[in-house]
Every structure is written in C-alpha cells, then in structure tokens.
Design a protein around this motif. Structure first.
Motif, short mmCIF file in Angstrom:
data_model
loop_
_atom_site.label_atom_id
_atom_site.label_comp_id
_atom_site.label_asym_id
_atom_site.label_seq_id
_atom_site.Cartn_x
_atom_site.Cartn_y
_atom_site.Cartn_z
N TYR A 1 -63.96 38.45 -3.80
CA TYR A 1 -63.40 38.41 -2.96
C TYR A 1 -62.83 39.37 -2.24
O TYR A 1 -62.35 39.45 -1.18
CB TYR A 1 -61.99 37.29 -3.34
N LYS A 2 -62.67 40.77 -2.93
CA LYS A 2 -62.55 41.93 -2.24
C LYS A 2 -63.56 42.38 -1.06
O LYS A 2 -63.16 42.65 -0.11
CB LYS A 2 -62.42 42.95 -3.29
N GLU A 3 -64.80 41.93 -1.36
CA GLU A 3 -66.01 42.36 -0.45
C GLU A 3 -65.76 41.28 0.56
O GLU A 3 -66.12 41.74 1.85
CB GLU A 3 -67.22 42.23 -1.12
N ILE A 4 -65.30 40.16 0.44
CA ILE A 4 -65.09 38.92 1.73
C ILE A 4 -64.22 39.50 2.53
O ILE A 4 -64.09 39.61 3.72
CB ILE A 4 -64.65 37.77 0.92
N GLU A 5 -62.98 40.14 2.03
CA GLU A 5 -61.87 40.66 2.81
C GLU A 5 -62.28 41.90 3.33
O GLU A 5 -62.13 41.99 4.71
CB GLU A 5 -60.66 41.08 1.78
N THR A 6 -62.93 42.93 3.04
CA THR A 6 -63.81 43.85 3.62
C THR A 6 -64.60 43.55 4.75
O THR A 6 -64.51 44.12 5.97
CB THR A 6 -64.58 44.82 2.58
N LEU A 7 -65.50 42.31 4.60
CA LEU A 7 -66.29 41.98 5.61
C LEU A 7 -65.42 41.37 6.81
O LEU A 7 -65.65 41.44 8.03
CB LEU A 7 -67.37 40.82 5.26
N GLU A 8 -64.07 40.71 6.57
CA GLU A 8 -63.25 40.27 7.37
C GLU A 8 -62.85 41.47 8.23
O GLU A 8 -62.74 41.17 9.67
CB GLU A 8 -62.36 39.38 6.88
N ILE A 9 -62.33 42.47 7.89
CA ILE A 9 -61.93 43.69 8.50
C ILE A 9 -63.20 44.21 9.41
O ILE A 9 -62.65 44.38 10.32
CB ILE A 9 -61.45 44.57 7.36
N ILE A 10 -64.12 44.39 8.53
CA ILE A 10 -65.46 44.79 9.48
C ILE A 10 -65.66 44.00 10.68
O ILE A 10 -65.77 44.52 11.92
CB ILE A 10 -66.61 44.88 8.71
N SER A 11 -65.57 42.68 10.49
CA SER A 11 -65.72 41.67 11.62
C SER A 11 -64.79 42.06 12.68
O SER A 11 -65.03 41.98 13.85
CB SER A 11 -65.86 40.40 11.20
N ALA A 12 -63.47 42.11 12.39
CA ALA A 12 -62.40 42.22 13.20
C ALA A 12 -62.46 43.44 14.00
O ALA A 12 -62.28 43.59 15.41
CB ALA A 12 -61.09 41.99 12.41
N PHE A 13 -62.90 44.42 13.29
CA PHE A 13 -62.95 45.64 14.15
C PHE A 13 -64.14 45.84 15.36
O PHE A 13 -64.07 46.35 16.32
CB PHE A 13 -63.16 46.91 13.04
N ARG A 14 -65.33 45.16 14.69
CA ARG A 14 -66.62 45.11 15.67
C ARG A 14 -66.28 44.19 16.87
O ARG A 14 -66.57 44.48 17.83
CB ARG A 14 -67.63 44.31 14.82
N LYS A 15 -65.45 43.11 16.64
CA LYS A 15 -65.00 42.37 17.87
C LYS A 15 -64.23 43.21 18.69
O LYS A 15 -64.10 43.03 19.90
CB LYS A 15 -64.34 41.25 17.32
N LEU A 16 -63.27 44.36 18.19
CA LEU A 16 -62.64 45.09 19.02
C LEU A 16 -63.46 46.43 19.45
O LEU A 16 -63.00 47.25 20.08
CB LEU A 16 -61.37 45.80 18.39
N ASN A 17 -64.86 46.42 19.20
CA ASN A 17 -65.73 47.15 19.90
C ASN A 17 -65.76 48.72 19.13
O ASN A 17 -66.08 49.79 19.64
CB ASN A 17 -65.91 47.35 21.18
N LEU A 18 -65.19 48.62 18.06
CA LEU A 18 -65.16 49.87 16.97
C LEU A 18 -66.48 50.25 16.65
O LEU A 18 -67.33 49.45 16.43
CB LEU A 18 -64.24 50.07 16.05
N SER A 19 -66.97 51.44 16.85
CA SER A 19 -68.00 51.84 16.10
C SER A 19 -68.16 51.92 14.55
O SER A 19 -67.22 51.71 14.06
CB SER A 19 -68.46 53.52 16.66
N ILE A 20 -69.50 51.82 14.17
CA ILE A 20 -69.47 51.82 12.80
C ILE A 20 -69.06 52.91 12.22
O ILE A 20 -68.47 52.91 10.93
CB ILE A 20 -71.12 51.67 12.30
N ASN A 21 -69.10 54.15 12.64
CA ASN A 21 -68.36 55.39 12.20
C ASN A 21 -66.83 55.41 12.24
O ASN A 21 -66.27 55.69 11.19
CB ASN A 21 -68.81 56.60 12.99
#
Length: 90
Positions: free
Chosen positions: A60-80
C-alpha cells in the motif's frame, strides 16, 4: 436465516491482502502496467518485492507513491521534478 445471509455476504468480499500485482494496481489507479513500469525505469517507484515467478508485487506504500506520481503528472510536473520531490520526502 440472518446468520446464513451474513455468511454468504462475507464470502463475496475479497480478503485484504498485503501485496497487489502490477495489473491490480493499474486497474485500481486507472493506469496502464506500462506506465507503472516506466515510473520504475525512471527511478520513481520500486516494487515491494518480485516473487519467484517474476511478478512485481506492491504494498500500500507503493500505491500511495503512485497516487502522488499521478497527481503530479496531472499538474504537468516533469519526471525529474517528481523524482526530486519524492527524494525530499523519503
């Protein structure tokens, strides 16, 4: 009769598991398995473990990390940018 109904209802619910597969996580978060593998390749995410059959398993820790990554990608933040934010918070 009530006890019988409760017994049947409890069988319908999935047992809460410690780890989920990449497909289950992808479905749960509306991502593709290839997106998750991409995030792994870029160093944003690591499976909790890889089993003897090579299946990636996530907690569930990795699920939380993926949710954070998805939210940041929707805000157009770069991978870096996301990588930097995640490294500051770990």
């Amino acid at each position: 009769m009530i006890n019988l109904k409760l017994g049947l209802m409890s069988r319908r619910f999935y047992e809460l598991r410690t780890y989920l597969t990449i497909g289950e996580i992808a479905s749960l978060l509306n991502l593709s398995a290839s997106q998750i593998r991409f995030y792994e390749k870029k160093g944003l995410l690591t499976p909790h473990l890889i089993d003897e059959n090579g299946y990636r398993l996530y907690s569930y820790k990795e699920i939380e990390t993926l949710e954070i990554i998805s939210a940041f990608r929707k805000l157009n933040l770069s991978i870096n940018e996301i990588k930097e934010i995640l490294s500051q918070n770990s």
